[in-house]
Design a protein around this motif. Structure first.
Motif, PDB file in Angstrom:
ATOM      1  N   GLY A  93       0.791  -1.196  -0.084  1.00  0.00           N
ATOM      2  CA  GLY A  93       0.054  -0.124   0.070  1.00  0.00           C
ATOM      3  C   GLY A  93       0.812   1.250  -0.228  1.00  0.00           C
ATOM      4  N   GLY A  94       2.106   1.169  -0.657  1.00  0.00           N
ATOM      5  CA  GLY A  94       2.883   2.433  -0.817  1.00  0.00           C
ATOM      6  C   GLY A  94       2.309   3.304  -1.555  1.00  0.00           C
ATOM      7  N   SER A  95       2.907   4.525  -1.767  1.00  0.00           N
ATOM      8  CA  SER A  95       2.404   5.762  -2.645  1.00  0.00           C
ATOM      9  C   SER A  95       3.175   5.473  -4.017  1.00  0.00           C
ATOM     10  N   GLY A  96       4.095   4.468  -4.083  1.00  0.00           N
ATOM     11  CA  GLY A  96       4.484   4.018  -5.580  1.00  0.00           C
ATOM     12  C   GLY A  96       6.138   4.453  -5.352  1.00  0.00           C
ATOM     13  N   ALA A  97       6.840   3.576  -5.478  1.00  0.00           N
ATOM     14  CA  ALA A  97       8.414   3.964  -5.484  1.00  0.00           C
ATOM     15  C   ALA A  97       8.522   4.956  -6.437  1.00  0.00           C
ATOM     16  N   ASN A  98       9.292   5.922  -6.451  1.00  0.00           N
ATOM     17  CA  ASN A  98       9.513   7.199  -7.178  1.00  0.00           C
ATOM     18  C   ASN A  98      11.024   7.578  -7.052  1.00  0.00           C
ATOM     19  N   GLY A  99      11.070   8.469  -7.835  1.00  0.00           N
ATOM     20  CA  GLY A  99      12.640   9.061  -8.050  1.00  0.00           C
ATOM     21  C   GLY A  99      12.800  10.198  -8.672  1.00  0.00           C
ATOM     22  N   SER A 100      13.800  11.160  -8.715  1.00  0.00           N
ATOM     23  CA  SER A 100      14.119  12.027  -9.556  1.00  0.00           C
ATOM     24  C   SER A 100      15.657  12.407  -9.580  1.00  0.00           C
ATOM     25  N   THR A 101      16.108  13.184 -10.462  1.00  0.00           N
ATOM     26  CA  THR A 101      17.577  13.149 -10.994  1.00  0.00           C
ATOM     27  C   THR A 101      17.522  14.907 -11.082  1.00  0.00           C
ATOM     28  N   SER A 102      18.768  15.389 -10.550  1.00  0.00           N
ATOM     29  CA  SER A 102      18.988  17.002 -10.940  1.00  0.00           C
ATOM     30  C   SER A 102      20.127  16.863 -11.327  1.00  0.00           C
ATOM     31  N   ARG A 103      20.986  18.155 -11.550  1.00  0.00           N
ATOM     32  CA  ARG A 103      22.226  18.098 -12.058  1.00  0.00           C
ATOM     33  C   ARG A 103      23.102  17.490 -10.830  1.00  0.00           C
ATOM     34  N   ASP A 104      22.926  17.484  -9.390  1.00  0.00           N
ATOM     35  CA  ASP A 104      23.645  17.198  -8.276  1.00  0.00           C
ATOM     36  C   ASP A 104      23.438  15.779  -7.535  1.00  0.00           C
ATOM     37  N   ARG A 105      22.094  15.542  -7.735  1.00  0.00           N
ATOM     38  CA  ARG A 105      21.778  14.312  -6.965  1.00  0.00           C
ATOM     39  C   ARG A 105      20.752  13.338  -7.478  1.00  0.00           C
ATOM     40  N   THR A 106      20.464  12.217  -6.964  1.00  0.00           N
ATOM     41  CA  THR A 106      19.437  11.182  -7.540  1.00  0.00           C
ATOM     42  C   THR A 106      18.813  10.874  -6.311  1.00  0.00           C
ATOM     43  N   ASN A 107      17.589  10.674  -6.256  1.00  0.00           N
ATOM     44  CA  ASN A 107      16.903  10.348  -4.857  1.00  0.00           C
ATOM     45  C   ASN A 107      15.878   9.454  -5.322  1.00  0.00           C
ATOM     46  N   TYR A 108      15.614   8.398  -4.337  1.00  0.00           N
ATOM     47  CA  TYR A 108      14.468   7.281  -4.528  1.00  0.00           C
ATOM     48  C   TYR A 108      13.667   7.173  -3.193  1.00  0.00           C
ATOM     49  N   LEU A 109      12.461   7.558  -3.376  1.00  0.00           N
ATOM     50  CA  LEU A 109      11.768   7.700  -2.318  1.00  0.00           C
ATOM     51  C   LEU A 109      10.248   7.188  -2.145  1.00  0.00           C
ATOM     52  N   GLN A 110       9.722   7.139  -1.115  1.00  0.00           N
ATOM     53  CA  GLN A 110       8.320   6.376  -1.133  1.00  0.00           C
ATOM     54  C   GLN A 110       7.670   6.789   0.416  1.00  0.00           C
ATOM     55  N   THR A 111       6.459   6.845   0.359  1.00  0.00           N
ATOM     56  CA  THR A 111       5.737   6.798   1.698  1.00  0.00           C
ATOM     57  C   THR A 111       4.862   5.488   1.596  1.00  0.00           C
ATOM     58  N   VAL A 112       5.102   4.967   2.898  1.00  0.00           N
ATOM     59  CA  VAL A 112       4.468   3.436   3.239  1.00  0.00           C
ATOM     60  C   VAL A 112       3.822   3.509   4.353  1.00  0.00           C
ATOM     61  N   PRO A 113       2.760   2.603   4.815  1.00  0.00           N
ATOM     62  CA  PRO A 113       2.310   2.352   6.069  1.00  0.00           C
ATOM     63  C   PRO A 113       3.265   2.065   6.909  1.00  0.00           C
ATOM     64  N   ALA A 114       2.947   2.568   8.076  1.00  0.00           N
ATOM     65  CA  ALA A 114       4.267   2.189   9.223  1.00  0.00           C
ATOM     66  C   ALA A 114       4.668   0.932   9.444  1.00  0.00           C
ATOM     67  N   ASP A 115       3.592   0.054   9.261  1.00  0.00           N
ATOM     68  CA  ASP A 115       3.979  -1.244   9.494  1.00  0.00           C
ATOM     69  C   ASP A 115       5.011  -1.972   8.413  1.00  0.00           C
ATOM     70  N   ALA A 116       5.163  -1.238   7.305  1.00  0.00           N
ATOM     71  CA  ALA A 116       6.046  -1.698   6.228  1.00  0.00           C
ATOM     72  C   ALA A 116       7.421  -1.003   6.390  1.00  0.00           C
ATOM     73  N   LEU A 117       7.872  -0.563   7.397  1.00  0.00           N
ATOM     74  CA  LEU A 117       9.162   0.110   7.372  1.00  0.00           C
ATOM     75  C   LEU A 117      10.203  -0.770   7.156  1.00  0.00           C
ATOM     76  N   GLU A 118      10.425  -1.950   7.862  1.00  0.00           N
ATOM     77  CA  GLU A 118      11.523  -2.899   7.835  1.00  0.00           C
ATOM     78  C   GLU A 118      11.485  -3.343   6.264  1.00  0.00           C
ATOM     79  N   LYS A 119      10.262  -3.690   5.524  1.00  0.00           N
ATOM     80  CA  LYS A 119      10.210  -4.106   4.193  1.00  0.00           C
ATOM     81  C   LYS A 119      10.840  -3.217   3.416  1.00  0.00           C
ATOM     82  N   MET A 120      10.846  -1.951   3.635  1.00  0.00           N
ATOM     83  CA  MET A 120      11.442  -0.908   2.666  1.00  0.00           C
ATOM     84  C   MET A 120      12.938  -0.917   2.945  1.00  0.00           C
ATOM     85  N   LEU A 121      13.425  -0.828   4.130  1.00  0.00           N
ATOM     86  CA  LEU A 121      14.652  -1.007   4.373  1.00  0.00           C
ATOM     87  C   LEU A 121      15.404  -1.974   3.855  1.00  0.00           C
TER      88      LEU A 121
END
Length: 925
Positions: A93-121
């Protein structure tokens, strides 16, 4: 924590300087930086993995690698398997794995229900330490096509899309890391080898170049154990040197032009080299940009919009990055305007600024707006995670927010004048003229043709590949069994917010949710009617626009000033069924803000000069829309399925013809008919009790003349256009934009939500959907494709939308047709499990933001639903069966009952489409 975190929102400068974000930072032995921020206000957690690598770390001739990696890292890892991250996101039930790239960094981010934190790590660690072996030649070949499609969609097939390319090539020397675009070039992507890609990963995707941020509802001590468990054994990489600061260089004024295939009006942009992010001068430069162009009193608005009527708006901005920055000033002039006249007006506006300067009052107004934007970016756990990572990497301190806001508030009028004279006045700049094809005479005098690479359309030019092949490799060893997915944490309780409801005087209704997380109130005042009450198309939106151009007491500029001095936002807009007044206010300024709302609603100024400006701006917007392939596809699709005279097919802005016939008296007539209190529904979310909100609204209703409105009957839409292909010709289009679908369900139909559920696996589930898996992940035909049910009380549709590579237009349509035909009979037990998992688990994110709560209230008021409808929908999902989904899919997703619209290059693509079995394509242009 969240309440404390945002308690100082919009406070006075002396207190704002003390702003602080609580966090815990630690570093693993391998160099991974970890930052925790606890926020217990909602049962969700944001996980953000940011690599300090963007396009600036690439080599000339190998551009686009950083952005390519943003794509590759979502595809597969050794222990999650092919598409594993997207499958995991759907399941939890996450927000959908997403990411973005700029001139200087690339990030990978998602919001998930709190009970899924270990799965995401577990998943993020697999991405960093157990990924690169899964990248094969077919995988690379396919993802190159996806990235190239993204470039076509956002650059090559978009009006003014090449502007940044032209500017950066001129502003930065060839060996400067900002000389090329983040997305890279099509040629460089073609030339990228598998070894190039692996070398890039091994150099930059190492723990000592990565920051992990966890923000939200979690136990820090437990999370720390999980971080050590999953990340500790990933090996440290080589040390990463810092890039030196290096501003752009403009030795003489450069004037460049480009004939834009998609532009419909000329555009002029000036750019000056300035300073990097967090440089002391960057704060005053941001204030300067805002003052020059934003608002009715801005020098550039006064000169270019009001005085010379060359354009409807001017935009100034500071784009500051790690190594350098640039200050830009741009406008899209009215059709046919000579850009030399625009340039003369630019100079006149600068001279006006030099003469008048910036007042303390204007400075404080701008600071308030920038401060509001600053805090708004931190209003969700995902926003906070991104900011903490940004500050940590580029300012060297996750808590730099305190210093950041302090520097903003310290800007003086003298600072603004100083940076203008240091970086802008009399300094060399880049000037770009982007004009419609065949209108070179509109470019700045002395401009030379920019070197823009235009892709040629060649059918069969792309290589074939099979991305379904499994990679063969020796698995990377680990001290733990990473093939086992971690369990869920403690079960979550997601309560439905407590809603208050009140019948008000004169037939109005109010709905609210008390939310004490931040000292803000967000409100929508909705009046039913909208376009339904128009005699002339566009009158509703023009009336909405006129309400913000002054009241009986205040001019447009005075009204704008009064709103901004309160730190508030007020806007008015129209759509098919409603007029909407949107309000954001500080708790302490709520009554004062509602006093202004009362003026706006009850005593419009009806200024003829402001009306002519608004009319010109609307006509300019309509003209620009005709060059946008996505707008054309949507517009033509709506006309075909609803009928061109149906309200659901009409542009809310009107048409050039209808706008030309509307006079101010027509808007007054519309206002008298539509603005009555019995049509009002109020929705409020914020830190105020019901009584305070009701009292403020009753203060408006008390002086509002009673009345009723008669909503006309809207005929049921009928279409005889189904089962046919329609082609709108845009010569030399680099993509074909597709809109496919049919009439479907109204939003209040009992089958509407079950139909939404039935679509999740087809095209509503992002990367979990078949359309995406086939056309993007399987074939690389598109950057994105989706499908959905779109309903209102007037009608509804089922739609599939995408932009595909021009030379696979027929093949893309064949794939969509095949998927639609097979969908009902092939929907499986696993598909049902995935659908239920996502829709049930994602409820943890349902009420995180004020906007989500407002949407919930509007559903209650508009459709008469009870607050428990959310729980009722959970039961619908729980009880859904495969036969039920098959029945809905067969009824509403039948390709033979659909309209197939293509907007693209007819010369090369239209003849091929008759092979699809829908007869000869019908040309719309």
């Amino acid at each position: 924590m969240k309440r404390l975190f945002l308690f100082l929102l919009f406070i006075h400068s002396t207190l704002s300087a003390q702003f602080k974000v609580d966090y815990e930072k630690f570093t693993l032995d391998n160099g991974l930086t970890v930052i925790f921020h606890v926020d217990k206000s909602d049962p969700v957690v944001a996980v953000n993995l940011t690599a300090h690598v963007g396009s600036a770390r690439e080599k000339a001739g190998r551009t686009g690698f950083a952005h390519l990696f943003e794509h590759l890292l979502f595809l597969e890892s050794e222990n999650l398997g092919k598409g594993g991250l997207d499958k995991l996101s759907a399941k939890i039930g996450g927000s959908g794995a997403n990411g973005s790239t700029s001139r200087d960094r690339t990030n990978y981010l998602q919001t998930v229900p709190a009970d899924a934190l270990e799965k995401m790590l577990w998943a993020e660690a697999d991405k960093l330490g157990w990924f690169i072996n899964t990248v094969t030649e077919p995988v690379l070949a396919k993802e190159k096509q996806v990235v190239k499609n993204e470039k076509r969609q956002g650059v090559d097939n978009a009006p003014y899309g090449h502007t940044n390319y032209v500017i950066d090539k001129a502003l930065y020397p060839e060996d400067h890391p900002y000389n090329w675009q983040v997305i890279g070039s099509l040629e460089d992507l073609d030339n990228a080898t598998l070894e190039d890609v692996k070398e890039f990963f091994r150099r930059w995707y190492v723990p000592n170049n990565v920051t992990l941020v966890v923000a939200g509802d979690f136990d820090p001590s437990q999370a720390k154990q999980w971080v050590h468990k999953y990340f500790d054994e990933i090996k440290r990489g080589e040390e990463i040197p810092k890039l030196p600061k290096r501003p752009g260089v403009v030795k003489e004024i450069k004037k460049l032009y480009h004939e834009d295939n998609f532009a419909r009006v000329p555009a002029l942009t000036y750019v000056w080299p300035t300073v990097e992010q967090y440089h002391p001068d960057s704060y005053a430069l941001r204030v300067l940009a805002s003052y020059l162009s934003n608002g009715k009193n801005a020098p550039f608005y006064k000169v270019l919009v009001e005085q010379h009527q060359l354009t409807s708006s001017v935009y100034a901005d500071l784009y500051a990055s790690e190594v350098a920055g640039q200050f830009s000033l741009s406008t899209r002039a009215f059709g046919g305007k000579d850009l030399d006249d625009v340039a003369s007006a630019f100079q006149e506006a600068f001279e006006k600024f030099e003469k008048e300067g910036i007042s303390e009052k204007d400075l404080n107004r701008i600071k308030a707006g920038q401060e509001r934007s600053f805090y708004s970016s931190l209003s969700s756990v995902l926003g906070k995670s991104s900011s903490l990572a940004q500050y940590s990497i580029f300012a060297g301190d996750p808590g730099f927010a305190t210093e950041d806001i302090k520097r903003l508030l310290a800007v003086s009028t003298a600072d603004v004048k100083r940076v203008y004279e240091k970086y802008i006045k009399g300094k060399n700049y880049i000037a770009t003229s982007f004009v419609p094809k065949g209108q070179v005479e509109l470019t700045l005098k002395g401009s030379v043709k920019a070197d823009v690479v235009e892709e040629k359309i060649v059918t069969g030019a792309e290589a074939n590949f099979d991305a379904s092949q499994s990679a063969e490799y020796v698995k990377t060893p680990s001290k733990i069994d990473r093939s086992v997915e971690p369990p869920y944490g403690k079960a979550l309780n997601v309560p439905v917010p407590q809603v208050w409801q009140k019948g008000l005087s004169k037939g109005a209704q109010a709905y609210g949710i008390v939310s004490t997380e931040v000292p803000l109130v967000q409100m929508n005042i909705v009046l039913k009617g909208g376009q339904l009450l128009e005699d002339k198309q566009g009158a509703a939106q023009l009336t909405a626009g006129m309400l913000m151009t002054g009241t009986a007491k205040r001019t447009a500029a005075e009204l704008e000033e009064a709103i901004q001095q309160l730190g508030s936002q007020i806007g008015v807009s129209a759509d098919k069924e409603e007029i909407r007044v949107s309000v954001v206010s500080l708790k302490r300024n709520f009554n004062a803000t509602l006093d202004l709302v009362k003026e706006i609603l009850l005593s419009p100024r009806w200024d003829e000069k402001e009306y002519q400006l608004l009319k010109s701006a609307t006509l300019a917007q309509l003209k620009q829309m005709t060059g946008n392939p996505n707008f054309l596809a949507t517009s033509e699709f709506d006309k075909l399925i609803y009928g061109k005279d149906h309200v659901l097919a009409k542009n809310r802005l009107g048409t050039e013809e209808t706008i030309g016939t509307i006079e101010l008296r027509d808007l007054k007539a519309y206002y008298s008919k539509a603005f009555v209190p019995s049509a009002v529904r109020v929705h409020a979310v914020g830190d105020l009790p019901q009584g305070d909100v009701v009292a403020a609204i009753e203060g408006i209703l008390k002086e509002w003349k009673a009345g009723t409105i008669q909503i006309p009957n809207v005929p049921e839409a009928k279409s005889d256009a189904v089962g046919k292909i329609y082609f709108y010709d845009v010569p030399e289009a680099k993509q074909s934009v597709l809109r496919i679908g049919s009439l479907a369900l109204k939003a209040n139909d009992k089958e509407y939500y079950p139909a939404v559920v039935s679509n999740y696996i087809l095209g509503g589930g992002g990367f979990a959907s078949r359309l995406t898996q086939e056309l993007r992940e399987g074939k690389g035909y598109t950057y994105g494709i989706n499908s959905g049910f779109f309903g209102s009380s007037l009608g509804g549709s089922f739609e599939i939308g995408s932009g595909v590579r021009t030379n696979v237009t027929k093949e893309s349509l064949e794939s969509i047709l095949s998927i639609l035909k097979a969908y009902p009979s092939t929907f499986s037990d696993q598909d049902l499990e995935t659908t239920k998992g996502f829709l049930l688990k994602s409820q943890a994110r349902a009420f995180e933001t004020a906007s989500a709560k407002l949407g919930f209230l509007e559903n209650l008021s508009k459709y008469g639903w009870k607050p428990t409808y959310i729980k009722d929908r959970e039961k619908i999902v729980q009880n859904m069966t495969i036969p039920q989904i098959q029945k809905l899919a067969s009824q509403y997703m039948d390709p033979q009952k659909m309209v197939w619209v293509v907007v693209g290059d007819a010369k090369t693509q239209c003849p091929r489409l008759k092979e699809l079995g829908f007869g000869e394509p019908i040309l719309l242009k």
